[in-house]
Motif scaffolding. Structure first.
Motif, mmCIF file in Angstrom:
data_model
loop_
_atom_site.group_PDB
_atom_site.id
_atom_site.type_symbol
_atom_site.label_atom_id
_atom_site.label_comp_id
_atom_site.label_asym_id
_atom_site.label_seq_id
_atom_site.Cartn_x
_atom_site.Cartn_y
_atom_site.Cartn_z
ATOM 1 N N THR A 246 -0.607 0.326 -4.648
ATOM 2 C CA THR A 246 -1.336 1.757 -4.952
ATOM 3 C C THR A 246 -0.798 2.572 -5.871
ATOM 4 O O THR A 246 -1.155 3.725 -6.158
ATOM 5 C CB THR A 246 -1.322 2.382 -3.657
ATOM 6 O OG1 THR A 246 -0.045 2.429 -3.168
ATOM 7 C CG2 THR A 246 -2.406 1.771 -2.707
ATOM 8 N N TYR B 204 0.847 -1.344 -0.146
ATOM 9 C CA TYR B 204 -0.182 -0.066 0.067
ATOM 10 C C TYR B 204 0.883 1.257 0.040
ATOM 11 O O TYR B 204 0.508 2.370 0.234
ATOM 12 C CB TYR B 204 -0.956 0.134 1.070
ATOM 13 C CG TYR B 204 -1.843 -1.354 1.381
ATOM 14 C CD1 TYR B 204 -2.541 -1.770 0.604
ATOM 15 C CD2 TYR B 204 -1.247 -2.377 2.278
ATOM 16 C CE1 TYR B 204 -3.427 -3.011 0.490
ATOM 17 C CE2 TYR B 204 -2.046 -3.324 2.476
ATOM 18 C CZ TYR B 204 -3.088 -3.638 1.730
ATOM 19 O OH TYR B 204 -3.641 -4.808 1.555
ATOM 20 N N MET C 8 -9.558 -3.181 -5.294
ATOM 21 C CA MET C 8 -8.050 -3.551 -5.240
ATOM 22 C C MET C 8 -7.645 -4.465 -6.150
ATOM 23 O O MET C 8 -6.753 -4.386 -6.985
ATOM 24 C CB MET C 8 -7.544 -3.770 -3.865
ATOM 25 C CG MET C 8 -6.227 -4.069 -3.705
ATOM 26 S SD MET C 8 -5.070 -2.798 -4.381
ATOM 27 C CE MET C 8 -5.356 -1.545 -3.237
ATOM 28 N N TYR D 263 -9.123 -1.281 1.756
ATOM 29 C CA TYR D 263 -8.712 -1.640 0.361
ATOM 30 C C TYR D 263 -9.410 -2.942 -0.265
ATOM 31 O O TYR D 263 -9.337 -3.370 -1.247
ATOM 32 C CB TYR D 263 -7.222 -1.922 0.189
ATOM 33 C CG TYR D 263 -6.452 -0.667 0.089
ATOM 34 C CD1 TYR D 263 -6.687 0.345 -0.835
ATOM 35 C CD2 TYR D 263 -5.761 -0.373 1.427
ATOM 36 C CE1 TYR D 263 -5.910 1.548 -0.779
ATOM 37 C CE2 TYR D 263 -5.098 1.128 1.437
ATOM 38 C CZ TYR D 263 -5.101 1.806 0.052
ATOM 39 O OH TYR D 263 -4.444 3.014 0.454
#
Length: 422
Positions: A401, A57, A324, A318
């Motif tokens: 991300t 992340y 995601m 997420y």
């Protein structure tokens, strides 16, 4: 980018020679945010390493940071062994509701210690305890950790040699396509299992990575994994999936084995399960395997409460709506297209690529080329590492991300690094 070599005297004079990553990236890093690190001179580096997969992340993810700071500011429990805490309860409930139940899994959760190798050691110990057997099957080019039990099921000769003692009770078998498709899957493995004269003790378990990250980004086919699961059932062996680097969404789904439609008896998780880079590891297993006596496997840091906080925040942020996974698969397609172009441009060098989701490897016929590419990429402001038994693969592990623009920028830098080492 012009990089001034930093004063590394304290690292060179005081820190052990065992240090590794800092040799390939000779600068002193100071701060990080998202997909970028910054050294003490202000140079920015796009990070396609992500803490070896511990930062899915990104660095200092603002949502996770806020949750952590709020917890610390109210004097939340920082260290609690395996005591019951509000942070642990929140994590267990979130993990059950967001990860396990939606996938039809009823596995128990064990906190074996803070690192991936702790999770593997607990998995191996439990499998042997349940089955009453010592032998474990692993695979060529596997990597499962640096403690002795994990090293015994690791393939890399250099890492195994560091043990300093014989590594026993582990037997390697060919990973998917290890023999270039010349021999049917598992024919050697099953022949040894069926032959009382083979010398192979009946195994307690088989441990496997669905994608061998450290081994060179070797991707197992779903049908091969299904065949392995069937083989384990027929021969009364437990199936352990090591999802330490490839879990937590690295290949798209939360667990890397979901695509194959298999349900392992035991699963190991670490690295990005903590969300923020804080140490946390889990060993998951079917309820009927939970035959531990209280305290039979323990450790001072087996319950990292700050990591529970950031882990819960990561799951809530997420993994509740399926976005995601879709984003990772989309970024994976973007990466694959760029690597295909690089491989085509350098076909004369035998360039190739392989991967899934957001883990990819770029290969060359010259086994020293990958290291040269990584060095040049660093000079250009991109962090990538090598993998494979001879460090012959350029491995890409960008944060899940990462934005499309950041991904495109990094892939352009990679293409330039390859071109400039031709």
């Amino acid at each position: 980018m012009t990089i001034t070599q930093p004063d590394l005297s304290v690292f060179e004079t005081l820190e052990s020679e065992v240090r590794s990553y800092c040799r390939g990236w000779p600068t002193v890093f100071d701060r990080a945010s998202g997909s970028h690190l910054y050294d003490e001179d202000g140079h920015a580096y796009l990070d396609f390493f992500s803490g070896a997969g511990a930062l899915n992340y990104g660095h200092n993810n603002p949502v996770l940071k806020r949750a952590l700071l709020d917890y610390l500011e109210r004097d939340g429990i920082a260290h609690g062994l395996d005591m019951s805490t509000t942070a642990k309860r929140a994590f267990l409930e979130t993990f059950r509701d967001v990860v396990l139940r939606p996938r039809g899994l009823d596995h128990k959760v064990m906190f074996p210690g803070p690192t991936g190798t702790n999770a593997v050691e607990a998995a191996l110990k439990l499998a042997r305890k349940v089955k009453g057997r010592e032998s474990i099957i692993s695979f060529t080019n596997a990597f499962h950790g640096m403690s002795l039990g994990a090293l015994a099921v690791t393939g890399n000769a250099f890492k195994r040699a560091g043990a300093g003692i014989p590594l026993v009770h582990g037997t390697p078998m060919p990973f998917d396509d290890y023999l270039d498709g010349q021999i049917p899957d598992f024919i050697w493995f099953e022949r040894l299992l069926d032959d009382a004269g083979s010398g192979l003790n009946t195994p307690a378990a088989v441990i496997v990575e669905t994608v061998q990250g450290e081994g060179g980004v070797n991707v197992a086919r779903p049908e091969w994994l299904r065949g392995l699961a069937d083989l384990c059932r027929r021969h009364d062996m437990l199936l352990i999936v090591d999802d330490i680097q490839m879990g937590c969404g690295r290949t798209g789904p939360f667990f890397s084995f979901e695509e194959a439609g298999i349900v392992p008896d035991i699963v190991t998780l670490s690295k990005s399960i903590g969300g923020y880079g804080l140490p946390l590891a889990l060993t998951l297993f079917r309820p009927e395997l939970d035959i531990w006596e209280p305290g039979e496997h323990n450790g001072t840091f087996r319950g990292n409460n700050p990591a529970f906080v950031t882990a819960s925040a990561a799951l809530d942020t997420y993994w509740t709506d399926g976005q995601m996974e879709k984003q990772t698969l989309s970024r994976g397609e973007q990466t694959e297209a760029a690597l295909r172009s690089i491989a085509a441009e350098h076909a004369h060098a035998g360039a190739g690529f392989r991967g899934r989701g957001l883990v990819w490897g770029l290969t060359f016929e010259d086994t020293e080329r990958a290291a040269a590419v990584c060095r040049r990429a660093f000079e250009l402001g991109l962090l990538v590492e090598t993998s494979g038994p001879e460090s012959e693969v350029v491995k890409l592990l960008p944060a899940l991300t990462v934005t499309p623009e950041e991904l495109d920028e990094g892939l352009r830098v990679l293409a330039r690094a390859v071109r400039e080492t031709d």
